[in-house]
Design an enzyme around this catalytic site. Structure first.
Site, mmCIF file in Angstrom:
data_model
loop_
_atom_site.group_PDB
_atom_site.id
_atom_site.type_symbol
_atom_site.label_atom_id
_atom_site.label_comp_id
_atom_site.label_asym_id
_atom_site.label_seq_id
_atom_site.Cartn_x
_atom_site.Cartn_y
_atom_site.Cartn_z
ATOM 1 C CE LYS A 1 -3.908 -2.601 1.995
ATOM 2 N NZ LYS A 1 -4.836 -3.138 2.968
ATOM 3 C CD GLN B 1 -3.601 -4.662 6.499
ATOM 4 O OE1 GLN B 1 -3.099 -3.196 5.713
ATOM 5 N NE2 GLN B 1 -4.145 -5.570 6.195
ATOM 6 C CG ASP C 1 -10.169 -0.012 4.964
ATOM 7 O OD1 ASP C 1 -9.956 -0.455 3.657
ATOM 8 O OD2 ASP C 1 -8.773 -0.528 5.381
#
Ligand code: NDP
Length: 288
Positions: free
Chosen positions: A53, A97, A120
């Site tokens: 990422k 994460q 997200d």
């Protein structure tokens, strides 16, 4: 005739080139898009995802920073970090994460992210927005699937889409996004009886089970669009999807390979959501 291959790598490259231009425009106006990634513990796969990422961010001109915590960290430390990132004007997107260590409450942590920075799309408010058709951020993996369909001019409206899997990060948002675009959607799970009766009737079949090659040619309608979200590591170290690519590619109309299908799109859509968040922040500054 064999299926047309949907090349996720190529589409991801095209989308990233467009994002780079949007990032440059933001930078010219004085805003460098910024993403903060929080990682807790030393899960090897998570470490790789985070490094990928960070690399992808720098390639399109997004500033990124990683906040790493040991698995022994207290939830309150992570919440404090998120709080300061929420208030940091240089950070437009925040992601945690997953998975978090078992002593963490996922929803408590995710809902502490400011809604407008939740790139997200996992915050409960954003989930509600998605359900009601007022999407703020589309969750990255299903968003990537939709973009792959759109870029290949594959119609969604009126099609029978069958989604296998009901996880919060793939199956459920995928079904909602297809529903929102006018598909008739069926969701199948491990509890579904006679799975093939559903899969054989799918115009669009999205598979996200984590079960290597479980979808075989006999389960697929000739000409169907088959999207394989699964990423499974075989004992020989090779990657494969949830679809038996070699047999299904002879019957499907379109198919995504693994690797090189949905995978490259997921990070791309994270970049897209981060740029979108920065553009919204810029619009807010202008409107003040
Ligand atoms: P989960 O394990 O959270 O969910 C799997 C889902 O599949 C569950 O809903 C489960 O049903 C269902 N399922 C399992 N076995 C069967 C079966 N035999 N028949 C029908 N349904 C079944 O996985 P995720 O959604 O997180 O991920 C799915 C796959 O996608 C994994 O391989 C993962 O690695 C991959 N993935 C890929 C990404 C990418 O970028 N390409 C991103 C995220 C995930 P039930 O609920 O009843 O248990």
């Amino acid at each position: 005739m064999g299926a047309q291959i949907i090349d996720g790598k190529k589409i991801a490259e095209l989308v990233r080139a467009e994002l780079k231009l949007r990032a440059e425009k933001l930078i010219q106006s004085g805003i460098k898009p910024g993403l903060a990634v929080i990682i807790v513990g030393d899960n090897a796969a998570s470490g790789i995802y985070v490094r990928n990422k960070v690399k992808a961010c720098s390639e399109v001109g997004i500033y990124s920073e990683v906040h790493s915590f040991p698995s022994s960290a207290q939830q309150s430390e992570v919440l404090n970090c998120i709080q300061s990132l929420n208030e940091n004007p240089h950070i437009h997107g925040i992601l945690v994460q997953l998975p978090l260590p078992s002593h963490f409450e996922n929803n408590r942590v995710i809902t502490s992210i400011a809604v407008e920075k939740d790139v997200d799309g996992f915050h409960l408010y954003n989930v509600g927005a998605l359900v009601t058709g007022n999407t703020i951020f589309s969750p990255c993996t299903p968003y990537g699937v939709v973009v792959m369909l759109e870029r290949n001019h594959i119609p969604i409206e009126g099609q029978h889409a069958v989604v296998i899997g009901r996880s919060n990060i793939v199956g459920k948002p995928m079904a909602l996004m297809l529903l929102e675009r006018g598909a008739t959607v069926t969701i199948c799970t491990s509890k579904t009886r006679d799975l093939h009766e559903f899969t054989k009737n799918a115009d669009i079949l999205v598979v996200a089970t984590g079960k290597p090659r479980m979808i075989t040619a006999e389960m697929v309608k000739p000409g169907a669009v088959v999207i394989d979200v699964g990423i499974n590591r075989l004992p020989d170290g090779k990657l494969c999807g949830d679809v038996d690519y070699e047999s299904v590619k002879n019957i499907a109309g379109y198919i995504t390979p693994v690797p090189g299908g949905v995978g490259p799109m997921t990070i791309t859509m994270l970049l897209c959501n981060t740029i979108l968040a920065a553009e919204r922040a810029q619009a807010n500054i202008k409107n003040r």
